[in-house]
Design a protein around this motif. Sequence first.
Motif, PDB file in Angstrom:
ATOM      1  N   GLN A  98      10.659   5.036  -5.791  1.00 15.28           N
ATOM      2  CA  GLN A  98      10.273   6.331  -5.243  1.00 15.28           C
ATOM      3  C   GLN A  98       8.753   6.421  -5.296  1.00 15.28           C
ATOM      4  OE1 GLN A  98      11.815   9.498  -7.678  1.00 15.28           O
ATOM      5  NE2 GLN A  98      11.238   8.512  -9.581  1.00 15.28           N
ATOM      6  N   GLY A  99       8.206   7.268  -4.434  1.00 13.24           N
ATOM      7  CA  GLY A  99       6.757   7.416  -4.429  1.00 13.24           C
ATOM      8  C   GLY A  99       6.164   7.061  -3.079  1.00 13.24           C
ATOM      9  N   THR A 100       4.905   6.651  -3.087  1.00 15.72           N
ATOM     10  CA  THR A 100       4.191   6.388  -1.844  1.00 15.72           C
ATOM     11  C   THR A 100       4.565   5.041  -1.255  1.00 15.72           C
ATOM     12  OG1 THR A 100       2.319   7.702  -2.591  1.00 15.72           O
ATOM     13  CG2 THR A 100       1.912   6.174  -0.787  1.00 15.72           C
ATOM     14  N   ALA A 101       4.836   5.035   0.053  1.00 17.48           N
ATOM     15  CA  ALA A 101       5.126   3.804   0.781  1.00 17.48           C
ATOM     16  C   ALA A 101       4.164   3.706   1.962  1.00 17.48           C
ATOM     17  CB  ALA A 101       6.572   3.787   1.270  1.00 17.48           C
ATOM     18  N   VAL A 102       4.064   2.506   2.505  1.00 20.15           N
ATOM     19  CA  VAL A 102       3.180   2.292   3.651  1.00 20.15           C
ATOM     20  C   VAL A 102       3.899   1.481   4.719  1.00 20.15           C
ATOM     21  CG1 VAL A 102       1.044   2.428   2.306  1.00 20.15           C
ATOM     22  CG2 VAL A 102       2.185   0.209   2.587  1.00 20.15           C
ATOM     23  N   LEU A 103       3.402   1.619   5.950  1.00 20.47           N
ATOM     24  CA  LEU A 103       3.800   0.763   7.058  1.00 20.47           C
ATOM     25  C   LEU A 103       2.665  -0.222   7.310  1.00 20.47           C
ATOM     26  CD1 LEU A 103       5.306   3.326   9.603  1.00 20.47           C
ATOM     27  CD2 LEU A 103       6.509   2.002   7.854  1.00 20.47           C
ATOM     28  N   LEU A 104       3.023  -1.425   7.773  1.00 20.15           N
ATOM     29  CA  LEU A 104       2.021  -2.452   8.030  1.00 20.15           C
ATOM     30  C   LEU A 104       1.941  -2.772   9.516  1.00 20.15           C
ATOM     31  CD1 LEU A 104       2.758  -4.990   5.127  1.00 20.15           C
ATOM     32  CD2 LEU A 104       1.430  -2.864   5.084  1.00 20.15           C
ATOM     33  N   TYR A 130       6.822  -0.534   2.523  1.00 16.76           N
ATOM     34  CA  TYR A 130       6.267  -1.263   1.388  1.00 16.76           C
ATOM     35  C   TYR A 130       5.743  -0.265   0.370  1.00 16.76           C
ATOM     36  CZ  TYR A 130       6.677  -5.337   4.329  1.00 16.76           C
ATOM     37  OH  TYR A 130       7.177  -6.329   5.131  1.00 16.76           O
ATOM     38  N   LYS A 131       6.071  -0.522  -0.887  1.00 10.37           N
ATOM     39  CA  LYS A 131       5.626   0.360  -1.967  1.00 10.37           C
ATOM     40  C   LYS A 131       4.200   0.009  -2.363  1.00 10.37           C
ATOM     41  CE  LYS A 131       6.147   3.305  -5.441  1.00 10.37           C
ATOM     42  NZ  LYS A 131       4.685   3.417  -5.688  1.00 10.37           N
ATOM     43  N   THR A 132       3.370   1.022  -2.520  1.00 14.02           N
ATOM     44  CA  THR A 132       2.034   0.782  -3.051  1.00 14.02           C
ATOM     45  C   THR A 132       2.136   0.523  -4.551  1.00 14.02           C
ATOM     46  OG1 THR A 132       1.764   3.177  -3.319  1.00 14.02           O
ATOM     47  CG2 THR A 132       0.862   2.184  -1.324  1.00 14.02           C
ATOM     48  N   ILE A 133       1.464  -0.524  -5.022  1.00 12.47           N
ATOM     49  CA  ILE A 133       1.487  -0.880  -6.436  1.00 12.47           C
ATOM     50  C   ILE A 133       0.389  -0.137  -7.196  1.00 12.47           C
ATOM     51  CG2 ILE A 133       1.357  -2.834  -8.055  1.00 12.47           C
ATOM     52  CD1 ILE A 133       2.517  -4.621  -5.945  1.00 12.47           C
ATOM     53  N   ASN A 134      -0.493   0.521  -6.458  1.00 14.86           N
ATOM     54  CA  ASN A 134      -1.592   1.300  -7.042  1.00 14.86           C
ATOM     55  C   ASN A 134      -2.634   0.420  -7.720  1.00 14.86           C
ATOM     56  OD1 ASN A 134      -0.481   3.684  -6.088  1.00 14.86           O
ATOM     57  ND2 ASN A 134       0.664   4.067  -7.967  1.00 14.86           N
ATOM     58  N   LEU A 135      -2.865  -0.730  -7.112  1.00 14.90           N
ATOM     59  CA  LEU A 135      -3.981  -1.602  -7.448  1.00 14.90           C
ATOM     60  C   LEU A 135      -4.767  -1.834  -6.166  1.00 14.90           C
ATOM     61  CD1 LEU A 135      -1.991  -2.188  -9.874  1.00 14.90           C
ATOM     62  CD2 LEU A 135      -2.929  -4.495  -9.894  1.00 14.90           C
ATOM     63  N   LEU A 136      -6.047  -1.508  -6.193  1.00 10.90           N
ATOM     64  CA  LEU A 136      -6.893  -1.582  -5.003  1.00 10.90           C
ATOM     65  C   LEU A 136      -8.110  -2.453  -5.257  1.00 10.90           C
ATOM     66  CD1 LEU A 136      -7.144   2.229  -4.192  1.00 10.90           C
ATOM     67  CD2 LEU A 136      -5.797   0.591  -2.874  1.00 10.90           C
ATOM     68  N   ARG A 137      -8.600  -3.051  -4.177  1.00 13.01           N
ATOM     69  CA  ARG A 137      -9.917  -3.679  -4.189  1.00 13.01           C
ATOM     70  C   ARG A 137     -10.732  -3.038  -3.073  1.00 13.01           C
ATOM     71  NH1 ARG A 137     -11.782 -10.020  -3.892  1.00 13.01           N
ATOM     72  NH2 ARG A 137     -13.975  -9.567  -3.544  1.00 13.01           N
ATOM     73  N   LEU A 138     -11.918  -2.525  -3.414  1.00  8.86           N
ATOM     74  CA  LEU A 138     -12.761  -1.853  -2.438  1.00  8.86           C
ATOM     75  C   LEU A 138     -14.171  -2.422  -2.502  1.00  8.86           C
ATOM     76  CD1 LEU A 138     -11.530   1.798  -3.095  1.00  8.86           C
ATOM     77  CD2 LEU A 138     -10.969   0.364  -1.119  1.00  8.86           C
ATOM     78  N   SER A 139     -14.751  -2.659  -1.346  1.00 10.87           N
ATOM     79  CA  SER A 139     -16.088  -3.238  -1.288  1.00 10.87           C
ATOM     80  C   SER A 139     -17.145  -2.192  -1.619  1.00 10.87           C
ATOM     81  CB  SER A 139     -16.364  -3.824   0.099  1.00 10.87           C
ATOM     82  OG  SER A 139     -16.566  -2.788   1.046  1.00 10.87           O
ATOM     83  N   ALA A 140     -18.309  -2.675  -2.041  1.00 11.94           N
ATOM     84  CA  ALA A 140     -19.419  -1.778  -2.360  1.00 11.94           C
ATOM     85  C   ALA A 140     -19.806  -0.947  -1.146  1.00 11.94           C
ATOM     86  CB  ALA A 140     -20.611  -2.593  -2.857  1.00 11.94           C
TER      87      ALA A 140
END
Length: 269
Positions: free
Chosen positions: A150-156, A182-192
């Motif tokens: 349950q929670g946030t999901a995304v389409l690709l 797809y379930k978001t795992i809540n780990l992100l990488r963001l550029s400066a």
Amino acid sequence: MKKANEMPVNAPKHALILAAGVGSRLRPLTDLSPKPLVRIHGIPILHNALHHLGRLGVEQVTIAVGYRKEAIQEACGSRFGNVAIKYVESAVYDRTGSAYSLWLARDALLCGDSLVLEGDVFFEENVLRQLIVSEAPNAAAVAPFHELMQGTAVLLSDLGLISEFRLKQTARNLIANGPPLYKTINLLRLSASTLRTTVIPALDDMIRAGATQAYTEELLSYLVETRGLLLAAVRCDDLRWYEIDDVEDLRTAERIFAKAGTLDPTAHG
């Protein structure tokens, strides 16, 4: 091909962990201890994240704290292994969302490329490694959404980019022959660059407009769907992880990680 135990050469040196929330759905476990210190096979969720971050080359971690902040500060200190730790404190953690914690830590996000983690996700090292070695400057770890989630999901999109966020999803949203969720795992990488020119200005706008209860997923949804943020999906289909919101999630995580020692708990130095 890079060996599994090699440190990624392009690992961001900074990470932010959002760990200010009350964790009310885990009571009574969180009556005296914050959710990020709940243990999976004896290992606090937060220690697991810090251990993996350090092994993969992160040097500085900022932790956004609020509820039972003293417990987190005592458990992690100013250094965890090779990782230096700083804290950003929220005095209104009980009436604000995770995007507010992100905004409070905006100065830390100006340090350069950054990893952003929610403090309630227990994961194996390879989940984080997949995110770090991705060639995309901005990326989010995802996995197929199944009926127990349950929670946030995304389409690709066909290009592997996140095209749409769908909040508050359950098994009822899994439609036969519909687009895969797809379930978001809540780990992100963001550029400066993205942090400086897109994320932080949008956070400033949200807070100025009074949207202090917004979640990070709502911010990302806004940026992807209206600001054109290209956020790559890093598929972690066969890797172990779990987001822990309630007691049933805790039991599930214990089962998922029952077969292997995830880290050395004595690594905290």
